[in-house]
Design an enzyme around this catalytic site. Structure first.
Site, mmCIF file in Angstrom:
data_model
loop_
_atom_site.group_PDB
_atom_site.id
_atom_site.type_symbol
_atom_site.label_atom_id
_atom_site.label_comp_id
_atom_site.label_asym_id
_atom_site.label_seq_id
_atom_site.Cartn_x
_atom_site.Cartn_y
_atom_site.Cartn_z
ATOM 1 N N ARG A 1 -0.199 -9.080 13.181
ATOM 2 C CA ARG A 1 -0.824 -8.056 12.318
ATOM 3 C C ARG A 1 -1.625 -8.725 11.204
ATOM 4 O O ARG A 1 -2.705 -8.250 10.841
ATOM 5 C CB ARG A 1 0.261 -7.140 11.733
ATOM 6 C CG ARG A 1 0.863 -6.225 12.777
ATOM 7 C CD ARG A 1 2.185 -5.624 12.327
ATOM 8 N NE ARG A 1 2.064 -4.891 11.082
ATOM 9 C CZ ARG A 1 3.079 -4.656 10.264
ATOM 10 N NH1 ARG A 1 4.288 -5.100 10.549
ATOM 11 N NH2 ARG A 1 2.889 -3.985 9.157
ATOM 12 N N ARG B 1 -9.599 0.871 8.527
ATOM 13 C CA ARG B 1 -9.198 -0.510 8.798
ATOM 14 C C ARG B 1 -10.296 -1.291 9.496
ATOM 15 O O ARG B 1 -10.154 -2.482 9.722
ATOM 16 C CB ARG B 1 -7.993 -0.474 9.732
ATOM 17 C CG ARG B 1 -6.682 -0.769 9.060
ATOM 18 C CD ARG B 1 -5.679 -0.789 10.184
ATOM 19 N NE ARG B 1 -4.463 -1.418 9.830
ATOM 20 C CZ ARG B 1 -3.435 -0.800 9.275
ATOM 21 N NH1 ARG B 1 -3.531 0.459 8.945
ATOM 22 N NH2 ARG B 1 -2.321 -1.458 9.050
ATOM 23 N N ARG C 1 11.372 -1.278 10.993
ATOM 24 C CA ARG C 1 10.234 -1.015 11.881
ATOM 25 C C ARG C 1 10.149 -2.035 13.007
ATOM 26 O O ARG C 1 10.306 -3.233 12.793
ATOM 27 C CB ARG C 1 8.930 -1.030 11.064
ATOM 28 C CG ARG C 1 8.629 0.296 10.437
ATOM 29 C CD ARG C 1 7.513 0.246 9.441
ATOM 30 N NE ARG C 1 6.317 -0.451 9.880
ATOM 31 C CZ ARG C 1 5.209 -0.507 9.158
ATOM 32 N NH1 ARG C 1 5.150 0.118 7.996
ATOM 33 N NH2 ARG C 1 4.158 -1.175 9.590
ATOM 34 N N ARG D 1 11.678 -5.461 4.850
ATOM 35 C CA ARG D 1 11.415 -4.055 4.489
ATOM 36 C C ARG D 1 12.387 -3.143 5.253
ATOM 37 O O ARG D 1 12.678 -3.359 6.428
ATOM 38 C CB ARG D 1 9.992 -3.670 4.885
ATOM 39 C CG ARG D 1 9.788 -2.164 4.800
ATOM 40 C CD ARG D 1 8.431 -1.647 5.223
ATOM 41 N NE ARG D 1 7.694 -2.523 6.075
ATOM 42 C CZ ARG D 1 6.379 -2.662 6.025
ATOM 43 N NH1 ARG D 1 5.679 -1.977 5.173
ATOM 44 N NH2 ARG D 1 5.763 -3.485 6.844
ATOM 45 N N LYS E 1 0.832 -1.211 0.000
ATOM 46 C CA LYS E 1 0.000 0.000 0.000
ATOM 47 C C LYS E 1 0.871 1.268 0.000
ATOM 48 O O LYS E 1 0.622 2.190 -0.771
ATOM 49 C CB LYS E 1 -0.914 0.038 1.238
ATOM 50 C CG LYS E 1 -1.877 -1.131 1.334
ATOM 51 C CD LYS E 1 -2.748 -1.043 2.573
ATOM 52 C CE LYS E 1 -2.008 -1.103 3.894
ATOM 53 N NZ LYS E 1 -1.313 -2.394 4.161
HETATM 54 P P1 AP5 Z 1 4.868 -1.531 1.741
HETATM 55 O O1 AP5 Z 1 4.539 -0.690 0.566
HETATM 56 O O2 AP5 Z 1 5.600 -0.912 2.866
HETATM 57 O O3 AP5 Z 1 3.527 -2.277 2.253
HETATM 58 P P2 AP5 Z 1 2.288 -1.745 3.116
HETATM 59 O O4 AP5 Z 1 1.082 -2.436 2.618
HETATM 60 O O5 AP5 Z 1 2.279 -0.252 3.163
HETATM 61 O O6 AP5 Z 1 2.709 -2.349 4.502
HETATM 62 P P3 AP5 Z 1 2.526 -1.849 5.999
HETATM 63 O O7 AP5 Z 1 3.164 -2.924 6.834
HETATM 64 O O8 AP5 Z 1 3.027 -0.441 6.183
HETATM 65 O O9 AP5 Z 1 1.028 -1.904 6.187
HETATM 66 P P4 AP5 Z 1 0.312 -1.992 7.496
HETATM 67 O O10 AP5 Z 1 -1.063 -1.748 7.028
HETATM 68 O O11 AP5 Z 1 0.492 -3.204 8.313
HETATM 69 O O12 AP5 Z 1 1.055 -0.895 8.407
HETATM 70 P P5 AP5 Z 1 0.720 0.612 8.785
HETATM 71 O O13 AP5 Z 1 1.971 1.372 8.745
HETATM 72 O O14 AP5 Z 1 -0.453 1.102 8.031
HETATM 73 O O15 AP5 Z 1 5.666 -2.811 1.195
HETATM 74 C C1 AP5 Z 1 6.144 -3.802 2.079
HETATM 75 C C2 AP5 Z 1 7.496 -4.332 1.572
HETATM 76 O O16 AP5 Z 1 7.300 -5.016 0.336
HETATM 77 C C3 AP5 Z 1 8.532 -3.234 1.288
HETATM 78 O O17 AP5 Z 1 9.808 -3.706 1.617
HETATM 79 C C4 AP5 Z 1 8.419 -2.992 -0.226
HETATM 80 O O18 AP5 Z 1 9.651 -2.539 -0.786
HETATM 81 C C5 AP5 Z 1 8.069 -4.407 -0.711
HETATM 82 N N1 AP5 Z 1 7.211 -4.388 -1.900
HETATM 83 C C6 AP5 Z 1 6.188 -3.522 -2.187
HETATM 84 N N2 AP5 Z 1 5.630 -3.834 -3.381
HETATM 85 C C7 AP5 Z 1 6.290 -4.930 -3.831
HETATM 86 C C8 AP5 Z 1 6.156 -5.733 -5.003
HETATM 87 N N3 AP5 Z 1 5.233 -5.470 -5.931
HETATM 88 N N4 AP5 Z 1 7.005 -6.794 -5.148
HETATM 89 C C9 AP5 Z 1 7.959 -7.076 -4.198
HETATM 90 N N5 AP5 Z 1 8.130 -6.346 -3.062
HETATM 91 C C10 AP5 Z 1 7.299 -5.283 -2.885
HETATM 92 O O19 AP5 Z 1 0.246 0.434 10.299
HETATM 93 C C11 AP5 Z 1 1.132 0.063 11.325
HETATM 94 C C12 AP5 Z 1 0.372 -0.052 12.643
HETATM 95 O O20 AP5 Z 1 -0.208 1.226 12.978
HETATM 96 C C13 AP5 Z 1 -0.816 -1.018 12.651
HETATM 97 O O21 AP5 Z 1 -0.413 -2.352 12.919
HETATM 98 C C14 AP5 Z 1 -1.692 -0.431 13.776
HETATM 99 O O22 AP5 Z 1 -1.180 -0.761 15.016
HETATM 100 C C15 AP5 Z 1 -1.510 1.066 13.554
HETATM 101 N N6 AP5 Z 1 -2.517 1.630 12.632
HETATM 102 C C16 AP5 Z 1 -2.268 2.213 11.421
HETATM 103 N N7 AP5 Z 1 -3.415 2.614 10.850
HETATM 104 C C17 AP5 Z 1 -4.414 2.259 11.698
HETATM 105 C C18 AP5 Z 1 -5.816 2.356 11.629
HETATM 106 N N8 AP5 Z 1 -6.436 2.918 10.584
HETATM 107 N N9 AP5 Z 1 -6.533 1.862 12.670
HETATM 108 C C19 AP5 Z 1 -5.946 1.314 13.740
HETATM 109 N N10 AP5 Z 1 -4.604 1.160 13.856
HETATM 110 C C20 AP5 Z 1 -3.842 1.634 12.833
#
Ligand code: AP5
Length: 208
Positions: free
Chosen positions: A164, A88, A153, A127, A13
């Protein structure tokens, strides 16, 4: 352009949001990035969020809804935004819907990035993010350039990633039927080169 990106942890994402922001000239609104910034700054919000994030749990709805309400009211979001990681839960989606109705600015689309679970663990644990630029790298698939200030992270440890992913299955997957019913959901295969995934998203948005 007002878009929500949905997908499991590490489905890509953030990577795709960065690309779509460049393409459409709108800001990325990432609740994960905002919470990590609060945590790094040691604010009360960051301290409250930390225990949920490091346990692989969701931060309470009221906290993230407040963050998104404030951020979407900023001038740079007037012409649109890419929402990454929000909503979410169904209550978050309802709050977003209410907010956008009040503003008279509906969502254009909700894109779900589909990646099989067996690939997600590797994507998360290898990552790395550049602290200065926010650019997302992967030690195997998208290695960082020399000189990048890399961050691993805290919630990308294997055990936390598992939690997660379970949390995603239990809570966030319920958003798919929610947005399907509203006629907004488009599903995109997230396996392949990031540029190819971007191409699929643009095609799903009718922009190619
Ligand atoms: P990346 O693009 O970083 O993936 P992502 O989907 O953004 O992953 P996140 O782990 O950031 O998502 P998340 O939803 O768990 O975490 P968030 O920060 O929102 O890509 C991942 C890896 O793959 C990278 O190394 C990239 O280079 C690689 N990659 C990408 N595309 C690729 C491809 N096509 N092929 C190969 N490799 C590829 O949330 C973190 C925490 O915050 C949550 O757990 C929760 O505690 C809290 N939080 C955040 N938002 C909320 C909410 N709305 N409600 C409640 N809690 C929340």
């Amino acid at each position: 352009m007002r878009i929500v990106l949905l997908g499991a942890p590490a489905s890509g994402k953030g990577t795709q949001a960065n690309e779509l922001c460049r393409t459409f000239g709108v800001p990325k609104i990432s609740t994960g990035d905002m919470l990590r910034a609060a945590l790094a700054a040691g604010t009360p919000l960051g301290k409250e969020a930390e225990r949920y994030m490091n346990a692989g749990q969701l931060v309470p709805d009221s906290v993230v809804i407040g963050l998104v309400e404030e951020r979407t009211a900023e001038p740079d979001a007037a012409s649109g935004f890419i929402l990454d990681g929000f909503p979410r839960t169904v209550p978050q989606a309802q709050a977003l819907g209410d907010l956008l109705v009040r503003k008279g600015t509906p969502l254009d689309a909700v894109i779900q990035i589909d990646v099989p679970r067996e690939l997600l663990m590797e994507r998360a644990t290898l990552r790395r993010t550049d602290k200065r630029t926010g650019q997302i790298y992967h030690l195997k698939y998208n290695p960082p350039p020399p000189g990048a200030e890399l961050e691993h992270r805290a919630d990308d440890q294997e055990e936390t990633v598992k939690k997660r992913l379970d949390q995603y299955d239990a809570m966030t997957a319920a958003l798919l039927p929610y947005y399907q019913k509203l006629g907004l959901l488009k599903r995109v295969d997230g396996v392949g080169e990031p540029s190819e995934v971007t191409r699929r998203i643009l095609a799903a948005l009718g922009r190619q």
